[in-house]
Scaffold this active site. Structure first.
Site, mmCIF file in Angstrom:
data_model
loop_
_atom_site.group_PDB
_atom_site.id
_atom_site.type_symbol
_atom_site.label_atom_id
_atom_site.label_comp_id
_atom_site.label_asym_id
_atom_site.label_seq_id
_atom_site.Cartn_x
_atom_site.Cartn_y
_atom_site.Cartn_z
ATOM 1 N N LEU A 79 0.911 -0.725 -0.453
ATOM 2 C CA LEU A 79 -0.126 0.523 0.064
ATOM 3 C C LEU A 79 0.746 0.961 0.066
ATOM 4 O O LEU A 79 1.934 1.489 0.556
ATOM 5 C CB LEU A 79 -1.003 -0.066 0.879
ATOM 6 C CG LEU A 79 -1.670 1.437 1.366
ATOM 7 C CD1 LEU A 79 -2.801 1.417 0.157
ATOM 8 C CD2 LEU A 79 -1.962 1.429 2.949
ATOM 9 N N HIS B 170 6.143 2.891 11.547
ATOM 10 C CA HIS B 170 6.275 4.528 10.930
ATOM 11 C C HIS B 170 5.372 5.445 10.973
ATOM 12 O O HIS B 170 4.417 5.624 10.619
ATOM 13 C CB HIS B 170 6.660 4.142 9.735
ATOM 14 C CG HIS B 170 7.363 5.281 8.654
ATOM 15 N ND1 HIS B 170 6.876 6.286 7.918
ATOM 16 C CD2 HIS B 170 9.159 5.245 8.572
ATOM 17 C CE1 HIS B 170 7.891 6.664 8.317
ATOM 18 N NE2 HIS B 170 8.834 6.533 7.731
#
Length: 344
Positions: free
Chosen positions: A125, A229
């Site tokens: 993605l 992240h």
């Protein structure tokens, strides 16, 4: 109109451009033209039923139907780990105790795992930073659920998604630095590239086979276990609102969390339904954002529309019908883009 569609061979330049913007850490989207071309070819063979289930993988792109510009990519692996082993660490506990010494220690421990073997995986993605607006990220991520709902028999009972772990702008991963590098003797970026280009034999050859006490890792590495992240935090939130949960499995490279959900419990799959479409001018109104997708396996399309989620009939303009590869009288799958917030 921005639509999700199956990847094509002509998309290779767009995928290379997207790969150059990931900043590393997205293993399945390396900036390597041969690898990406092979990925496209595998996806096309999946749609044509020319591959065994163990090799099947679908790849979709987000495209502006008017300009042809591609701004995002997403993918589904049908069944992971049936050819090459699928590794995670399971974050568990080992207890060391002595009544005689009055000592009891419950130690967080990493166990090498293949528990997700055979699961379907949401992967790859990535949305161009310039496209991160107007709900594009939601559409890109959740369009896969519309495809899975329409073609449920193609996928397995459990769906997993590996979230990108903590890596800085220079490709430094605290988890890799403290653990992986000691066994693989290479930088994170090198290991990431090898894995992304299909050279995975080194993982099985060099992986530590015994449990690892997390207290032996640096404090910095311990702190990022199961964390994402910063740029991945929105993607994690999207999946969690669809029913995905962190069950204490992490990536062996960067320590990012693996989320999982039974396929039939995913909100967008469970709540989606088929409605008839007609041609005309959509009625004005303050309607919520919804996902709509056709039921055409080879020419799948999904897009964002404003509509009544409870309607039994949708009205689209000729341009919208063309973008969705539909005709009046067809049935499309409809679901509210985001779950309704519960009120007390």
């Amino acid at each position: 109109m921005r639509v999700i569609r199956p990847v094509e061979h002509a998309d290779i330049a767009a995928l290379m451009r997207l790969a150059g913007k990931t900043g590393g850490g997205l293993t399945s989207l390396p900036a390597n033209e041969a690898t990406l071309a092979a990925r496209i070819e595998r996806a096309r063979k999946t749609w044509s039923d020319d591959l065994p289930k163990s090799e099947q993988g679908y790849v979709f792109v987000l495209e502006d139907s008017e300009t042809g510009e591609v701004g995002g990519i997403c993918a589904i692996e049908v069944a992971v780990g049936l050819n090459d082993p699928w590794y995670n660490y399971r974050v568990g506990t080992l207890v060391h105790a002595s009544k005689e010494l009055n000592v009891y220690n419950a130690l967080p421990t990493l166990f090498l795992s293949n528990d997700h073997t055979g699961s379907s995986e949401l992967c790859t993605l990535f949305l161009d930073p310039e496209w991160r607006k107007e709900g594009n990220g939601y559409v890109l991520s959740k369009s896969r659920f519309m495809f899975m709902a329409a073609f449920r028999d193609k996928f397995n009972e459990k769906v997993v998604a590996e979230m990108r772990g903590v890596i800085d702008e220079h490709g430094y991963s605290p988890f890799w630095q403290s653990l992986g590098k000691r066994f693989f003797s290479m930088d994170f970026s090198r290991a990431d590239f090898l894995c992304g280009t299909g050279q995975k034999a080194f993982i099985a050859e060099l992986m530590p086979k015994h449990p690892i006490y997390t207290h032996f890792l640096s404090e910095e590495a311990q702190a990022v276990i199961g964390e994402v992240h910063p740029q991945t935090a929105p993607a994690r939130a999207v999946l969690e609102k669809e029913g995905f949960r962190y069950r204490h499995y992490i990536d062996i490279f960067d320590g990012g969390p693996t989320l999982e959900c039974d396929i039939d419990r995913v909100r967008a799959i469970r709540k989606s339904r088929l409605v008839e479409i007609a041609e005309g001018q959509p009625a004005p109104g303050d309607y919520p954002a919804c996902l709509v997708a056709n039921e055409n396996y080879h020419h799948f399309r999904a897009a964002l529309v404003r509509a009544d989620p409870q309607t039994s009939r949708l009205v689209f303009t000729a341009a919208q019908l063309d973008a969705l590869k539909c005709r009046a009288g067809d049935h499309v799958r409809l679901v509210r883009l985001c779950a309704e917030e519960k009120t007390v």
